[in-house]
Enzyme design. Sequence first.
Site, PDB file in Angstrom:
ATOM      1  N   TRP A  88      -9.507   0.187  -5.875  1.00 21.30           N
ATOM      2  CA  TRP A  88      -8.799   1.419  -5.669  1.00 21.30           C
ATOM      3  C   TRP A  88      -7.609   1.766  -6.176  1.00 21.30           C
ATOM      4  CZ3 TRP A  88     -10.807   6.012  -4.616  1.00 21.30           C
ATOM      5  CH2 TRP A  88     -10.187   6.932  -3.837  1.00 21.30           C
TER       6      TRP A  88
ATOM      7  N   SER B 194       0.715  -1.179  -0.189  1.00 22.34           N
ATOM      8  CA  SER B 194       0.018   0.126   0.177  1.00 22.34           C
ATOM      9  C   SER B 194       1.090   1.341   0.118  1.00 22.34           C
ATOM     10  CB  SER B 194      -0.856  -0.050   1.247  1.00 22.34           C
ATOM     11  OG  SER B 194      -2.089   0.915   1.175  1.00 22.34           O
TER      12      SER B 194
ATOM     13  N   LYS C 294       4.550   2.280  -2.188  1.00 18.84           N
ATOM     14  CA  LYS C 294       4.828   3.478  -3.080  1.00 18.84           C
ATOM     15  C   LYS C 294       6.334   3.627  -2.398  1.00 18.84           C
ATOM     16  CE  LYS C 294       0.299   5.367  -2.235  1.00 18.84           C
ATOM     17  NZ  LYS C 294      -0.605   4.711  -3.224  1.00 18.84           N
TER      18      LYS C 294
ATOM     19  N   HIS D 108      -7.373  -5.746  -0.574  1.00 14.14           N
ATOM     20  CA  HIS D 108      -6.175  -5.033  -0.363  1.00 14.14           C
ATOM     21  C   HIS D 108      -5.520  -5.476   0.766  1.00 14.14           C
ATOM     22  CE1 HIS D 108      -3.879  -1.312  -0.933  1.00 14.14           C
ATOM     23  NE2 HIS D 108      -4.050  -0.850   0.283  1.00 14.14           N
TER      24      HIS D 108
END
Length: 422
Positions: A351, A260, A264, A401
């Site tokens: 998402w 998540s 990044k 997720h």
Amino acid sequence: MKSVFISVVLVVFSYGLSCAQPPDTNTDESRIPPYTLPDPLISPNGKAITTVKDWERKQRPYILKLFTENVYGKIPAKPAGMHFKVTETDSAALNGKAIRKQVTIYFAAGDDAPSMDLLLYLPRTNKPAAVFVGLNFTGNHTIAADKAIKPARHLKKKDQQITDSEAIESSRGSSASRWPLEEIINKGYGVATAHYYDLEPDDKDGWKQGIRTTMKDALHIATDAWSAIGAWSWGLSRIQDYLESDAAADAKRTILIGHSRLGKTALWAGANDQRFSIVISNNSGEGGAALSRRVFGETIRNLNTSFPHWFIARYKSYNDHPEMLPVDQHMLLSLIAPRPLYVASAEDDKWADPKGEFLSAKNAAPVYALYKLQGVTVNEMPAVNTPVGATIRYHIRTGKHDVTLYDWQQYLEFAEQNKKSE
């Protein structure tokens, strides 16, 4: 002993879980506006980059600079006076299968310097072990139920009526499913993790307590010259610094992993620090592996509205105009070349735009081809639970997720396959 933060805070809610989507979020493929991706192999003067030499000396630094100036901000160098203190060792952890170490990483001279707590598990072998390196969301003590693990410094309780110790003990091992330690150790790999709040709390005012303030003078960098993601990325490199000092770890085979927002972070850290031998992005989405110009799921505006501290101020100028960005995320992935790269998505995680993550991985392949390495060669999204690709690998699994045992099994297999290139 003074730490980065004075108060003890433990995050007991679920970071890294999918957010509620705003009503105007696009999840309809037919509504994606047309877009053209910038070519990572076209130089600023329009010349094609055709050699590894030109890529490494000219184009790679240029693209890295574009991401630095427009998205993530600078990452400062290793600070002077940094040192380590092993505070606990268990030579028979995980029922005798592993060695556990707890280490304080001090970011400057003296034991009152800002610091980070590292939790390290290594297999009991006669040779240095490759190590998976990643930050965690809820504190080191939540990745395993062992009561000897030092609790997180930072406590954020839903129920203010319970004591800090009750909150800590009730959360021990609560994130163990995301860190299948025995599975990893059994395959001969280690795990090194630290709580990302040790570097900067994950809120818009976190910079006031985090290293962007406490280390500002020592690192010779203005607070607004970098971002929370930059601070967390910087911390991953400091873990690598420690591993280089530990003879039981094979620091030339460290494998960077993040989920998540920390996915990044892993990508940005891997782009900047080429000591990481493999980079893994798990459900990193917008601002991570997913293409920004493919307006699907989370957008740049969503990111900068909900999490204004993650990126530098200039990124906000692209909130409604991703096409104006001089880069897109396939170019971030290309900065990992020639090191092995794994990008993973989840079927129910709209998402994070799984197809955008897939296309980003696919469009990083031309840079890997300069090194005569194969990336993702299939043209269509693969079926769920069907990994594709070679030096760049991709899968989309069933589920939400999260980081699952299935994901870890693929990452361990990928690490084994790429031993020769580490």
